[in-house]
Design an enzyme around this catalytic site. Structure first.
Site, PDB file in Angstrom:
ATOM      1  N   LYS A 112       0.362  -1.179   0.613  1.00 21.41           N
ATOM      2  CA  LYS A 112       0.098  -0.195   0.331  1.00 21.41           C
ATOM      3  C   LYS A 112       0.911   1.721   0.072  1.00 21.41           C
ATOM      4  CE  LYS A 112      -4.443  -2.192   0.519  1.00 21.41           C
ATOM      5  NZ  LYS A 112      -3.557  -3.192   0.758  1.00 21.41           N
TER       6      LYS A 112
HETATM    7  C1  LIG Z   1      -4.241  -4.393   0.009  1.00 18.77           C
HETATM    8  C2  LIG Z   1      -3.714  -5.554   0.287  1.00 18.77           C
HETATM    9  C3  LIG Z   1      -4.137  -7.020  -1.009  1.00 18.77           C
HETATM   10  C4  LIG Z   1      -5.148  -6.945  -1.721  1.00 18.77           C
HETATM   11  O1  LIG Z   1      -4.689  -5.362  -2.683  1.00 18.77           O
HETATM   12  P1  LIG Z   1      -5.915  -5.198  -3.475  1.00 18.77           P
HETATM   13  O2  LIG Z   1      -5.248  -3.904  -4.367  1.00 18.77           O
HETATM   14  O3  LIG Z   1      -6.933  -4.486  -2.338  1.00 18.77           O
HETATM   15  O4  LIG Z   1      -6.457  -6.007  -4.102  1.00 18.77           O
HETATM   16  C5  LIG Z   1      -3.079  -8.074  -0.691  1.00 18.77           C
HETATM   17  N1  LIG Z   1      -2.104  -8.077   0.299  1.00 18.77           N
HETATM   18  C6  LIG Z   1      -1.430  -6.934   1.290  1.00 18.77           C
HETATM   19  C7  LIG Z   1      -1.221  -7.490   1.916  1.00 18.77           C
HETATM   20  C8  LIG Z   1      -3.070  -5.587   1.474  1.00 18.77           C
HETATM   21  O5  LIG Z   1      -2.183  -5.508   2.116  1.00 18.77           O
END
Ligand SMILES: *Cc1c(COP(=O)(O)O)cnc(C)c1O
Length: 496
Positions: A112
């Site tokens: 993120k």
């Molecule tokens: C948010 C997240 C995901 C999923 O990503 P999306 O963009 O919501 O599909 C997968 N793994 C981790 C560790 C995340 O924080």
């Protein structure tokens, strides 16, 4: 300004990239999209010697033409210069016969960070003199801390994070609760992630609240429904491809596959954007945990969220409504916004919708989808550690399992597996898979894991245990709007 964005639910809406970032999502409930991505082809040859930051400038300039070159360069610099622990930003690691794209080298050790270090920098160039913006974020664990780190102590901006009480890991909760910064607010809500997300959407769409706040104070979102967060994620698809070219493992023009651990469908959608913009991709392998609404959709064309919500070993993917999937429906229905609107109304009213065979076929042409159980997550972590000496977090392990399922179908295209979190963010599940004896205490688990594997703990995760807890609010899910109002007051109204 060029009005280059529209809504997934109404093609009569036209707005600029800057307006789209400022408001987050459309008043009609839809998401903002760039209609004709294939107009934005990127010349891969020009990227062969480029750094991550150079690639970021090229990709952002294409998708955000109302930002000046100076604004883009400054945003890229501020977002990525000092906050990541490697200049590659997203390094590619060879493991067995595939490549792991490590997206967790930012300040909170989750992927993120890539979007959320950038979004606040873009937001700066969107706000005018007297504007103030309160960012609302629903988090299943990782977005919250990453958003807090991105927005904290930025002038004219405040941030409120809602996370499911008891729905995030110990270290994720600590990461958020210990956040400093004068403009950061955090509340645990008594509900799950989907409750948090749908209430945030409701608040953002509340016209009465909007008029109460007046023209100077706006609410926006740091969830991946904001294009300002999605667009920076397009960059690492190009950057990882270029890394493979630079290391001589592929030549320019070769096809690759990407496997993407998926929750809200933001990450993999960014890959789809890259493909439309000229990146040679054969398939995207979409990997879910046992909340496998998407897997069933790929089999039947029916998206049905009326199934029990499960808490799994991969909590950041415990999601039943993948918001960004709406954007894919927009592209795959050939921009038929009435059609998308109908599907989304069905989902809202009945908890399900069904797409036409035609649309399903078009989706299947680019994507494969599967899921992993918790037991399979553990097995994957263990076997990859023992056989390849590579330690995966549970979300990455979901991807690994589905990637192997897909490869059994016979596709030999070079594979890039996106790794979305440091294994230390989910130490307990990882330790259960690889250690003989697992301590009770979370901090001890982390230390033991480091001792046995000799893989260093990221600094931010090692330090979080010693920081003071600054945020303890727990609220009912129907209190979210009141919470927002009071925090807007605290942050933005002059107190005499
Ligand atoms: C948010 C997240 C995901 C999923 O990503 P999306 O963009 O919501 O599909 C997968 N793994 C981790 C560790 C995340 O924080």
């Amino acid at each position: 300004m060029i009005e280059n964005y529209t809504s997934t639910r109404n093609h009569n809406i036209h707005l600029s990239d800057k307006e789209a970032i400022k408001t987050g999502f459309s008043e009609d409930g839809g998401l903002f999209v760039y209609p004709d991505l294939s107009e934005l082809k990127i010349d891969l040859k020009s990227l062969v010697n480029a750094s991550y930051k150079d690639i970021a400038k090229v990709v952002l300039s294409k998708l955000l033409p109302n930002f000046s070159q100076t604004e883009i360069a400054e945003s890229v610099k501020k977002a990525y210069e000092n906050s990541f622990d490697t200049t590659k930003i997203t390094p590619l690691v060879d493991v067995d016969d595939f490549h792991v794209l490590e997206l967790f080298h930012g300040p909170t050790s989750a992927f993120k960070d890539i979007g959320l270090q950038m979004l606040p920098q873009l937001m700066k160039h969107v706000l005018s003199e007297d504007d103030k913006v309160m960012i609302l974020t629903a988090t299943s664990g990782d977005t919250g801390k990453a958003a807090l780190e991105g927005f904290k102590n930025l002038e004219k901006m405040g941030i409120i994070v809602f996370y499911p009480h008891n729905g995030v890991s110990k270290v994720q909760a600590l990461q958020m609760q210990t956040t400093n910064g004068y403009n950061t607010e955090i509340a645990a809500i008594k509900g799950n992630f989907d409750d948090a997300q749908s209430n945030v959407k409701k608040i953002l769409n509340d016209q009465k609240l909007k008029s109460e706040l007046g023209p100077q104070i706006s609410l926006s979102s740091a969830n991946s429904i904001n294009i300002g967060r999605l667009i920076p994620q397009v960059v690492y698809y190009f950057a990882s491809y270029i890394q493979l070219v630079q290391s001589g493992q592929i030549v320019l023009g070769d096809l690759v596959n990407f496997t993407v651990p998926t929750g809200n469908f933001g990450d993999v959608l960014a890959g789809f954007y890259a493909k439309q913009m000229g990146l040679p991709v054969n398939k995207f392998i979409v990997a879910s945990n046992e909340n496998n609404v998407l897997t069933k959709f790929f089999q039947t064309g029916i998206y049905n969220r009326n199934i029990p919500f499960l808490q799994t070993y991969a909590p950041s993917m415990d999601i039943q409504i993948s918001s960004n999937f709406e954007r894919l429906l927009y592209y795959k229905s050939n921009h038929d916004t009435d059609y998308v609107k109908k599907l989304m109304t069905d989902l809202d009213k009945t908890g399900e919708y069904q797409v036409s065979d035609e649309v399903l076929k078009r989706i299947q042409a680019d994507f494969y989808c599967g899921f992993s159980t918790d037991q399979e997550i553990s097995n994957s972590i263990k076997s990859v550690y023992q056989e390849d000496n590579y330690l995966m977090d549970p979300h990455t392990a979901v991807g690994y399992k589905v990637m192997r399922d897909y490869q059994k179908l016979g596709d030999k295209t070079p594979m890039i597996l996106l790794s979305t979190a440091s294994p230390y963010k989910f130490s307990r599940v990882v330790a259960d898979a690889v250690l003989d004896k697992v301590p009770d205490d979370d901090l001890e688990i982390m230390n033991k894991l480091a001792q046995v594997t000799q893989i260093p703990i990221p600094t931010n995760l090692a330090q979080v245990w010693n920081l003071p807890i600054l945020h303890t609010d727990v609220i009912a899910k129907d209190q979210m709007e009141n919470y927002v109002k009071s925090k807007v007051e605290d942050n933005f109204y002059d107190k005499n």
